[in-house]
Every structure is written in C-alpha cells, then in structure tokens.
Design an enzyme around this catalytic site. Structure first.
Site, PDB file in Angstrom:
ATOM      1  CG  HIS A   1      45.948  39.623  45.017  1.00  0.00           C
ATOM      2  ND1 HIS A   1      46.604  39.246  43.875  1.00  0.00           N
ATOM      3  CD2 HIS A   1      44.746  40.101  44.608  1.00  0.00           C
ATOM      4  CE1 HIS A   1      45.835  39.491  42.827  1.00  0.00           C
ATOM      5  NE2 HIS A   1      44.699  40.006  43.244  1.00  0.00           N
TER       6      HIS A   1
ATOM      7  CG  HIS B   1      41.728  35.327  38.610  1.00  0.00           C
ATOM      8  ND1 HIS B   1      42.122  35.410  37.286  1.00  0.00           N
ATOM      9  CD2 HIS B   1      41.882  36.574  39.120  1.00  0.00           C
ATOM     10  CE1 HIS B   1      42.504  36.643  37.017  1.00  0.00           C
ATOM     11  NE2 HIS B   1      42.367  37.371  38.110  1.00  0.00           N
TER      12      HIS B   1
HETATM   13  O1  G3P Z   1      40.706  43.049  43.425  1.00  0.00           O
HETATM   14  C1  G3P Z   1      41.904  43.484  42.955  1.00  0.00           C
HETATM   15  C2  G3P Z   1      42.577  42.541  41.986  1.00  0.00           C
HETATM   16  O2  G3P Z   1      42.406  41.237  42.415  1.00  0.00           O
HETATM   17  C3  G3P Z   1      42.084  42.708  40.583  1.00  0.00           C
HETATM   18  O3  G3P Z   1      42.711  41.945  39.631  1.00  0.00           O
HETATM   19  O4  G3P Z   1      42.933  39.999  38.154  1.00  0.00           O
HETATM   20  O5  G3P Z   1      44.016  39.952  40.357  1.00  0.00           O
HETATM   21  O6  G3P Z   1      41.554  39.757  40.151  1.00  0.00           O
HETATM   22  P1  G3P Z   1      42.803  40.350  39.584  1.00  0.00           P
HETATM   23 MG    MG Z   2      40.865  39.788  42.217  1.00  0.00          MG
END
Ligand code: G3P
Ligand code: MG
Length: 253
Positions: free
Chosen positions: A10, A52
């Site tokens: 992630h 982000h």
């Molecule tokens: O793509 C999945 C996840 O990244 C969604 O939430 O806020 O971490 O971008 P966020």
């Molecule tokens: Mg994300």
C-alpha cells in the site's frame, strides 16, 4: 480468475517508507513486492502526481491545495522528512516517474485515481490516457499485464473508461451500497475494491458469484488476512509489508 498479484504494498512501502514516493516503491521492492498501490491527482497545470492528500502539510511540506501548485513546484517539495531523517529531500514524484520505475522493475501497479474535489472528470481522463500511452506498445497481452485503475469517484472512472476503455477499472467503495452491481456494470469495472472492515462472507460470495474480482484495503493483521482470503477475496493491499509478505497465504500452514 484474478489475474493480478494477491498481496500489494500500500502506497509503495506501507509503514516502512514515506508513502507515495520512489523511496517507498524501492522499499516495497526490497521486501519482495512486485505489486504496489499508489494514489494519483493532478497538479495546477494538469500533470498527474503521486500524492494522497488534496492539501499539503501532512506528508508533503508546504500548505494549501495541490491544485494551486504546478508539477514543477510540487516536485521541489519534501515528501520524506516527516517520515525520518533518512528520507529528507525525498521529492514528490510525478506519475510518469513512478510508472517508469515500476515498468523498469516489472512491478504491477494498482493506480488509485484520487481527484482533488472538483477535478474528477479531468483526473480520470488524464490518468487513463497516460496509462494508455505507457502501455500501448507493450507486447505482453496476458491478462494481468496492464495496471488496474481504481477510484472512489464514479465520475473519474467513467472519464477513464471513455479515455481508455481497454485499461481495466475497479470501483472503490468504503461501505458497499446495495447498488454495487449496477455501478460496476455501468463502469465496465472488473473488480470491487472495498474496505475489509465492512466486508461480510455473504457480500464476498455475492461479488464472486456475480463474476467480479474482489480486492480489499488495507489489511494489516495476518489473522484477518487469512480470514478474508478464506471468504474468496482475491487480493488486498497492506501497510504491514514487514508482517505480511508477497507470498502470504501460499505458504504451507
Ligand atoms: O486503494 C485502496 C486504498 O488506498 C484506499 O484508501 O485512503 O489509503 O487511498 P486510501
Ligand atoms: Mg490509495
């Protein structure tokens, strides 16, 4: 069948590196991850950037909206100092820089289109066009060779669909609403990407029986990861790349 990697790092390197930077992608790779998720939004001059938040300040030094900074200005800001002294000077990367890094190292990309509010259509369009250009001469036609575009924004994904219908799409839903099937069909999406916290075995079965991929975010506990995989979840992204390796779930129990 899910043609993509099952375990995805992630924001590049999860908890081990400053999110959404080249250092993060490199960190994921060092931990054996050939699959990353990262977030993309547009600068003031319409360049896709890997970030982000729509506002500066949390991870990227500065203040104000991303939409008020050009790509050049953003690339001069520090995106690593907040994380630790070893990352001081780590810049905000453009989408192009991250994509080239991933293509060069054979890293699969889940590209989350995360528009600054008000720029949904434009962001979906620009990102999908950029991906199309990057992959149009690729000879690899196997399922899973292309990146997966995902977004919480229906409008951004619809724009992406118009711009590059052949680039696969996933609809992100935090809490899945009853119209999920309709929405996936309307977008020509191949997958539902959802928050594992709200997932139930019943919903997982319904999504799989309807023929869609099912991907979860952000799963950080190995026991929970095992549980949702047992419900038929195809894959998930994790921040805990130190606890959950790229081959998680494949090891003998
Ligand atoms: O793509 C999945 C996840 O990244 C969604 O939430 O806020 O971490 O971008 P966020
Ligand atoms: Mg994300």
């Amino acid at each position: 069948m899910w043609p993509y990697p099952k375990i995805v790092a992630h924001r590049g390197g999860g908890v081990l590196a400053p999110e959404n930077t080249i250092a993060a992608m490199r960190c994921g790779l060092t931990h054996g991850f050939y699959a990353v998720e990262f977030d993309v939004m547009l600068s003031k001059d319409g360049v896709p950037m890997v970030m982000h938040d729509p506002e500066l300040g949390r991870t990227v030094q500065g203040e104000g909206s991303i939409a008020d900074y050009t790509a050049q200005e953003l690339m001069e800001l520090d995106a690593g100092a907040w994380f630790g002294v070893n990352f001081i000077g780590e810049p905000v990367p453009s989408f192009e820089q991250v994509a080239h890094f991933c293509i060069h190292h054979n890293i699969w990309m889940n590209i989350e289109i995360k528009p600054v509010p008000g720029f949904e259509d434009q962001t979906g369009w620009v990102v999908a066009q950029a991906v199309k250009r990057l992959f149009e001469h690729s000879l690899d036609r196997t399922p899973g060779a292309l990146p997966l575009l995902s977004s919480f924004s229906f409008d951004a994904l619809r724009a992406a669909q118009l711009a590059a219908p052949d680039i696969p799409r996933a609809f992100l839903m935090d809490e899945v609403t009853p119209d999920w099937h309709e929405r996936l069909l309307a977008l020509g999406a191949i997958s539902l990407n959802t928050n594992h916290k709200h997932l139930t075995p019943l919903l997982a079965r319904a999504v799989k029986e309807a023929g869609f991929g099912l991907f979860c975010y952000t799963v950080n506990e190995p026991a929970r990861a095992q549980e949702i995989l047992s419900w038929g979840v195809d894959g998930f992204c994790t921040d805990r790349i130190d606890l959950i390796g790229p081959r998680f779930g494949e090891e003998p129990a």
